[in-house]
Motif scaffolding. Structure first.
Motif, mmCIF file in Angstrom:
data_model
loop_
_atom_site.group_PDB
_atom_site.id
_atom_site.type_symbol
_atom_site.label_atom_id
_atom_site.label_comp_id
_atom_site.label_asym_id
_atom_site.label_seq_id
_atom_site.Cartn_x
_atom_site.Cartn_y
_atom_site.Cartn_z
ATOM 1 N N MET A 103 0.831 -1.214 0.000
ATOM 2 C CA MET A 103 0.000 0.000 0.000
ATOM 3 C C MET A 103 0.860 1.255 0.000
ATOM 4 O O MET A 103 0.567 2.223 -0.704
ATOM 5 N N ALA A 104 1.937 1.222 0.814
ATOM 6 C CA ALA A 104 2.822 2.393 0.875
ATOM 7 C C ALA A 104 3.489 2.652 -0.476
ATOM 8 O O ALA A 104 3.569 3.795 -0.950
ATOM 9 N N VAL A 105 3.949 1.572 -1.131
ATOM 10 C CA VAL A 105 4.587 1.715 -2.443
ATOM 11 C C VAL A 105 3.585 2.230 -3.473
ATOM 12 O O VAL A 105 3.896 3.109 -4.285
ATOM 13 N N PHE A 106 2.368 1.698 -3.435
ATOM 14 C CA PHE A 106 1.336 2.125 -4.386
ATOM 15 C C PHE A 106 1.052 3.616 -4.240
ATOM 16 O O PHE A 106 1.012 4.361 -5.228
ATOM 17 N N LEU A 107 0.864 4.081 -2.977
ATOM 18 C CA LEU A 107 0.578 5.502 -2.755
ATOM 19 C C LEU A 107 1.745 6.380 -3.194
ATOM 20 O O LEU A 107 1.545 7.460 -3.761
ATOM 21 N N PHE A 108 2.971 5.909 -2.929
ATOM 22 C CA PHE A 108 4.144 6.671 -3.346
ATOM 23 C C PHE A 108 4.183 6.820 -4.868
ATOM 24 O O PHE A 108 4.451 7.905 -5.399
ATOM 25 N N LEU A 109 3.908 5.730 -5.574
ATOM 26 C CA LEU A 109 3.915 5.764 -7.041
ATOM 27 C C LEU A 109 2.855 6.707 -7.586
ATOM 28 O O LEU A 109 3.080 7.451 -8.535
ATOM 29 N N VAL A 110 1.672 6.662 -6.974
ATOM 30 C CA VAL A 110 0.563 7.490 -7.464
ATOM 31 C C VAL A 110 0.803 8.969 -7.177
ATOM 32 O O VAL A 110 0.561 9.838 -8.024
ATOM 33 N N ILE A 111 1.285 9.278 -5.959
ATOM 34 C CA ILE A 111 1.412 10.679 -5.543
ATOM 35 C C ILE A 111 2.646 11.346 -6.145
ATOM 36 O O ILE A 111 2.562 12.450 -6.706
ATOM 37 N N PHE A 112 3.793 10.690 -6.047
ATOM 38 C CA PHE A 112 5.052 11.332 -6.445
ATOM 39 C C PHE A 112 5.491 11.009 -7.873
ATOM 40 O O PHE A 112 6.380 11.680 -8.406
ATOM 41 N N GLN A 113 4.907 9.991 -8.470
ATOM 42 C CA GLN A 113 5.220 9.640 -9.861
ATOM 43 C C GLN A 113 6.728 9.552 -10.127
ATOM 44 O O GLN A 113 7.256 10.224 -11.034
ATOM 45 N N PRO A 114 7.469 8.757 -9.328
ATOM 46 C CA PRO A 114 8.913 8.656 -9.571
ATOM 47 C C PRO A 114 9.226 7.950 -10.883
ATOM 48 O O PRO A 114 10.288 8.150 -11.460
ATOM 49 N N LEU A 115 8.324 7.114 -11.330
ATOM 50 C CA LEU A 115 8.463 6.438 -12.621
ATOM 51 C C LEU A 115 7.406 6.991 -13.567
ATOM 52 O O LEU A 115 6.285 7.281 -13.153
ATOM 53 N N ASP A 116 7.750 7.114 -14.815
ATOM 54 C CA ASP A 116 6.828 7.720 -15.786
ATOM 55 C C ASP A 116 5.789 6.693 -16.219
ATOM 56 O O ASP A 116 5.844 6.123 -17.307
ATOM 57 N N LEU A 117 4.787 6.490 -15.355
ATOM 58 C CA LEU A 117 3.756 5.494 -15.639
ATOM 59 C C LEU A 117 2.810 5.931 -16.744
ATOM 60 O O LEU A 117 2.086 5.109 -17.314
ATOM 61 N N ASN A 118 2.801 7.224 -17.051
ATOM 62 C CA ASN A 118 1.901 7.704 -18.097
ATOM 63 C C ASN A 118 2.247 7.117 -19.461
ATOM 64 O O ASN A 118 1.414 7.107 -20.376
ATOM 65 N N LYS A 119 3.483 6.654 -19.635
ATOM 66 C CA LYS A 119 3.885 6.057 -20.905
ATOM 67 C C LYS A 119 3.262 4.683 -21.115
ATOM 68 O O LYS A 119 3.257 4.160 -22.235
ATOM 69 N N LEU A 120 2.750 4.089 -20.036
ATOM 70 C CA LEU A 120 2.268 2.711 -20.100
ATOM 71 C C LEU A 120 0.763 2.652 -20.312
ATOM 72 O O LEU A 120 0.018 3.555 -19.917
ATOM 73 N N SER A 121 0.329 1.554 -20.928
ATOM 74 C CA SER A 121 -1.107 1.292 -21.054
ATOM 75 C C SER A 121 -1.633 0.868 -19.691
ATOM 76 O O SER A 121 -0.864 0.589 -18.763
ATOM 77 N N PHE A 122 -2.956 0.792 -19.592
ATOM 78 C CA PHE A 122 -3.563 0.410 -18.313
ATOM 79 C C PHE A 122 -3.092 -0.973 -17.864
ATOM 80 O O PHE A 122 -2.748 -1.184 -16.697
ATOM 81 N N ASP A 123 -3.084 -1.937 -18.816
ATOM 82 C CA ASP A 123 -2.638 -3.293 -18.473
ATOM 83 C C ASP A 123 -1.193 -3.307 -18.004
ATOM 84 O O ASP A 123 -0.837 -3.994 -17.045
ATOM 85 N N ASP A 124 -0.335 -2.547 -18.676
ATOM 86 C CA ASP A 124 1.071 -2.493 -18.278
ATOM 87 C C ASP A 124 1.247 -1.826 -16.911
ATOM 88 O O ASP A 124 2.144 -2.190 -16.145
ATOM 89 N N LYS A 125 0.387 -0.827 -16.638
ATOM 90 C CA LYS A 125 0.441 -0.195 -15.314
ATOM 91 C C LYS A 125 0.103 -1.210 -14.224
ATOM 92 O O LYS A 125 0.766 -1.266 -13.179
ATOM 93 N N VAL A 126 -0.939 -2.020 -14.478
ATOM 94 C CA VAL A 126 -1.339 -3.041 -13.491
ATOM 95 C C VAL A 126 -0.215 -4.041 -13.283
ATOM 96 O O VAL A 126 0.132 -4.402 -12.156
ATOM 97 N N ILE A 127 0.385 -4.493 -14.392
ATOM 98 C CA ILE A 127 1.499 -5.449 -14.315
ATOM 99 C C ILE A 127 2.670 -4.836 -13.554
ATOM 100 O O ILE A 127 3.310 -5.478 -12.718
ATOM 101 N N SER A 128 2.950 -3.556 -13.841
ATOM 102 C CA SER A 128 4.078 -2.879 -13.202
ATOM 103 C C SER A 128 3.876 -2.754 -11.698
ATOM 104 O O SER A 128 4.755 -3.102 -10.905
ATOM 105 N N LEU A 129 2.702 -2.250 -11.307
ATOM 106 C CA LEU A 129 2.422 -2.053 -9.880
ATOM 107 C C LEU A 129 2.340 -3.377 -9.138
ATOM 108 O O LEU A 129 2.828 -3.505 -8.009
ATOM 109 N N THR A 130 1.729 -4.381 -9.769
ATOM 110 C CA THR A 130 1.639 -5.704 -9.140
ATOM 111 C C THR A 130 3.023 -6.301 -8.934
ATOM 112 O O THR A 130 3.322 -6.872 -7.881
ATOM 113 N N GLY A 131 3.879 -6.158 -9.940
ATOM 114 C CA GLY A 131 5.241 -6.678 -9.830
ATOM 115 C C GLY A 131 6.016 -6.017 -8.717
ATOM 116 O O GLY A 131 6.746 -6.683 -7.963
ATOM 117 N N ILE A 132 5.877 -4.678 -8.621
ATOM 118 C CA ILE A 132 6.568 -3.953 -7.549
ATOM 119 C C ILE A 132 6.107 -4.441 -6.180
ATOM 120 O O ILE A 132 6.912 -4.636 -5.268
#
Length: 255
Positions: free
Chosen positions: A1-30
């Motif tokens: 949960m902490a990692v998910f909130l950090f990714l959403v709020i601070f956007q340290p990785l450019d997730l906007n480049k990814l499709s929705f499915d890739d975002k899910v895969i990325s966050l799940t993997g992390i």
């Protein structure tokens, strides 16, 4: 949960480049990499090497090194994961490593903080309980018990902490105790063992180990075992007292 909130709020990785499915895969993997890495470092390795990671000898520099190691494992896990799934989310470089270490530091810092607070509360609570036990023991040391005799002349009053044993002797009981000079004393009192047991009922360390004997657990010098069960040697130096089979389980719990 902490990692998910950090990714959403601070956007340290450019997730906007990814499709929705890739975002899910990325966050799940992390999340999976973080969980597995922490499980290895905080559960598996300590269980395999308990002497090295002994909490009793844990010092701050070990905590720092261990945290750096944990972050390294998490960062390596992230990089390997992205290599495996083939997402070109970032190039491995100094900036990327710093971002990954920041991601890993969140759960590490959270768990260390929670653990320190838990330990502090745990030991404070235990310390209070131990202090209460000490106070109770000190109070008991000054309390006296009276063995009322059918003949007033041999009524006995003795400090509860000084009692060694009470044994049945026909129409009498034989009381052994240690006086203030650490000398063993004994006296016959015209009363029953049942009445003596009633007088001592509120003291849990006075234990009926046999139908003919009461002993003070704190006065046990040695325990021996044989085919019949246990025998205890007390500080009065008399013959050992047997523990009846019906009383063995309770004896082990109390002792």
């Amino acid at each position: 949960m902490a990692v998910f909130l950090f990714l959403v709020i601070f956007q340290p990785l450019d997730l906007n480049k990814l499709s929705f499915d890739d975002k899910v895969i990325s966050l799940t993997g992390i999340a999976i990499v973080t969980f597995v890495s922490l499980s290895i470092n905080l559960m598996l390795i300590p269980s395999l090497f308990p002497r090295i990671l002994n909490n009793g000898k844990w010092v701050i520099w070990k905590e720092i090194l261990w945290t750096i190691w944990s972050l390294f494992i998490i960062a390596s896990g992230y990089i390997i994961y992205y290599k495996i799934i083939g997402l070109a989310l970032f190039d491995v470089g100094v900036g990327t490593v710093i971002k990954i270490l920041l991601l890993g530091s969140l759960p590490i810092t959270f768990l260390i903080t929670i653990n320190l607070d838990r330990l502090r509360k745990h030991y404070r609570k235990n310390a209070l309980a131990l202090n209460l036990k000490i106070e109770e023991k000190q109070a008991l040391a000054t309390q006296e018990v009276v063995f009322e005799s059918e003949y007033q002349k041999d009524t006995l009053s003795v400090k509860i902490s000084q009692i060694v044993s009470v044994s049945s002797a026909g129409n009498y009981i034989e009381v052994f105790w240690v006086n203030d000079n650490q000398e063993i004393k004994k006296q016959m009192v015209r009363t029953s063992l049942q009445k003596a047991e009633e007088a001592l009922a509120k003291y849990p360390f006075i234990y009926k180990c046999h139908r003919s004997h009461l002993i003070n657990i704190n006065q046990v010098k040695k325990v021996e075992g044989n085919s019949q069960g246990y025998r205890v040697f007390l500080n009065n130096g008399e013959l050992p007292i047997p523990i009846s089979r019906n009383y063995i389980s309770k004896f082990q719990d109390i002792f």
